[in-house]
Design an enzyme around this catalytic site. Structure first.
Site, PDB file in Angstrom:
ATOM      1  NE  ARG A 192      -6.355   3.107  -2.555  1.00 34.57           N
ATOM      2  CZ  ARG A 192      -5.588   2.232  -1.922  1.00 34.57           C
ATOM      3  NH1 ARG A 192      -4.370   2.578  -1.563  1.00 34.57           N
ATOM      4  NH2 ARG A 192      -6.025   1.029  -1.633  1.00 34.57           N
ATOM      5  CD  GLU A 237       5.173  -1.525  -0.603  1.00 35.39           C
ATOM      6  OE1 GLU A 237       4.299  -0.661  -0.764  1.00 35.39           O
ATOM      7  OE2 GLU A 237       4.948  -2.617  -0.066  1.00 35.39           O
ATOM      8  CG  ASP A 238       2.200   2.392   0.329  1.00 31.72           C
ATOM      9  OD1 ASP A 238       2.908   1.388   0.577  1.00 31.72           O
ATOM     10  OD2 ASP A 238       0.960   2.382   0.468  1.00 31.72           O
ATOM     11  CG  ASP A 280      -6.246   2.062   1.560  1.00 35.78           C
ATOM     12  OD1 ASP A 280      -5.054   1.729   1.695  1.00 35.78           O
ATOM     13  OD2 ASP A 280      -7.199   1.276   1.730  1.00 35.78           O
ATOM     14  CG  ASP A 302       3.374  -0.915   9.841  1.00 41.91           C
ATOM     15  OD1 ASP A 302       4.127  -0.653  10.791  1.00 41.91           O
ATOM     16  OD2 ASP A 302       2.147  -1.135   9.989  1.00 41.91           O
ATOM     17  CE  LYS A 346       2.725   2.794   9.991  1.00 41.19           C
ATOM     18  NZ  LYS A 346       1.280   3.031  10.266  1.00 41.19           N
ATOM     19  CG  PHE A 387      -3.808   3.950   9.696  1.00 44.15           C
ATOM     20  CD1 PHE A 387      -3.293   2.675   9.521  1.00 44.15           C
ATOM     21  CD2 PHE A 387      -4.605   4.486   8.704  1.00 44.15           C
ATOM     22  CE1 PHE A 387      -3.575   1.949   8.373  1.00 44.15           C
ATOM     23  CE2 PHE A 387      -4.899   3.765   7.557  1.00 44.15           C
ATOM     24  CZ  PHE A 387      -4.377   2.499   7.396  1.00 44.15           C
ATOM     25  CB  VAL A 388      -0.019   8.278   7.682  1.00 38.07           C
ATOM     26  CG1 VAL A 388       0.577   8.896   8.936  1.00 38.07           C
ATOM     27  CG2 VAL A 388       0.896   7.184   7.159  1.00 38.07           C
ATOM     28  CE  LYS A 410      -7.249  -0.562  -5.607  1.00 35.56           C
ATOM     29  NZ  LYS A 410      -8.609  -0.369  -5.034  1.00 35.56           N
ATOM     30  N   GLY A 411      -1.140   1.713  -3.222  1.00 34.19           N
ATOM     31  CA  GLY A 411      -0.569   2.738  -2.340  1.00 34.19           C
ATOM     32  C   GLY A 411       0.515   3.598  -2.960  1.00 34.19           C
TER      33      GLY A 411
END
Ligand code: IMP
Ligand code: MG
Length: 195
Positions: free
Chosen positions: A180, A114-115, A174, A118, A146, A167-168, A52-53
């Site tokens: 979100r 992609e969001d 989310d 990482d 990241k 963490f963002v 969902k990101g």
């Protein structure tokens, strides 16, 4: 109060600070879209958003591609959904495809959206899945990078912003399915997610 000051004064519980506001996200999206529109000027692209990101980013990027001059029949939108196991704030190497594309990928120019990248496992997995389906080409676009804890090297052709080593949340991202819908990207207070 301007909108940014208003946001700062009304941060939801658990949110420490706005890292990138809506304006910065919009400018970054336009910059990425300009590059993509140039690179795909003679091609049709199958834009595959990773739910969902990347929900909001995919929608905004697709509209930015139109503003950047891509023709209506050059852009097809599709979505997949993945989940990855891990602890509350770090994914593991175990990625699962929850929902596949409805479009066939074979012979298409596929752009995975992609969001955030990482440790790299999610995008590595998706590149392997789509790469195995005979696309004409395969590329990835991530709003955030990241690079601090990368476990697998994975190419990302279009990178928006470097996120802090924290963490963002917001703009699709989310923490345990909350945050979100925030219109900006924000840093969480570590007390929210430290286990
Ligand atoms: P990777 O597999 O570690 O590269 O992580 C990719 C996925 O982990 C992203 O699509 C996000 O869902 C999630 N993720 C990684 N970092 C963050 C973060 O700072 N906030 C929210 N989600 C994150
Ligand atoms: Mg997530």
């Amino acid at each position: 109060m301007n909108p940014t000051e208003f946001e700062a004064a009304t941060l939801p519980e658990g949110v420490a600070e706005v890292v990138f506001d809506a304006e910065a996200i919009g400018a970054t999206t336009d910059r990425l879209a300009a590059r993509i529109a140039t690179d795909y000027r003679d091609r049709k692209v199958l834009v595959v958003g990773v739910l969902k990101g990347a929900l909001f980013f995919t929608a905004d990027l697709a509209r930015a591609l139109q503003r950047a001059g891509m023709a209506p029949d050059q852009i097809t939108l599709d979505f997949i959904a993945v989940s990855s196991y891990g602890n509350a704030h770090r994914s593991s190497g175990e990625v699962r495809l929850l929902k596949d594309t409805s479009e066939s990928v074979e012979g298409r120019h596929v752009l995975i959206v992609e969001d955030i990248v990482d440790n790299g496992h999610t995008l590595h997995y998706l590149r392997a899945v789509f790469g195995g389906r005979g696309p004409a080409s395969l590329a990835a676009c991530a709003l955030l990078d990241k690079p601090y804890h990368r476990c697998v090297e994975v190419p990302v052709e279009y990178v928006g912003l470097e996120a802090p080593d924290e963490f963002v949340v917001g703009y699709g991202l989310d923490y345990q399915e909350s945050y979100r819908h925030l219109p900006y990207l924000a840093r969480l207070h570590p007390w929210v997610y430290r286990d």
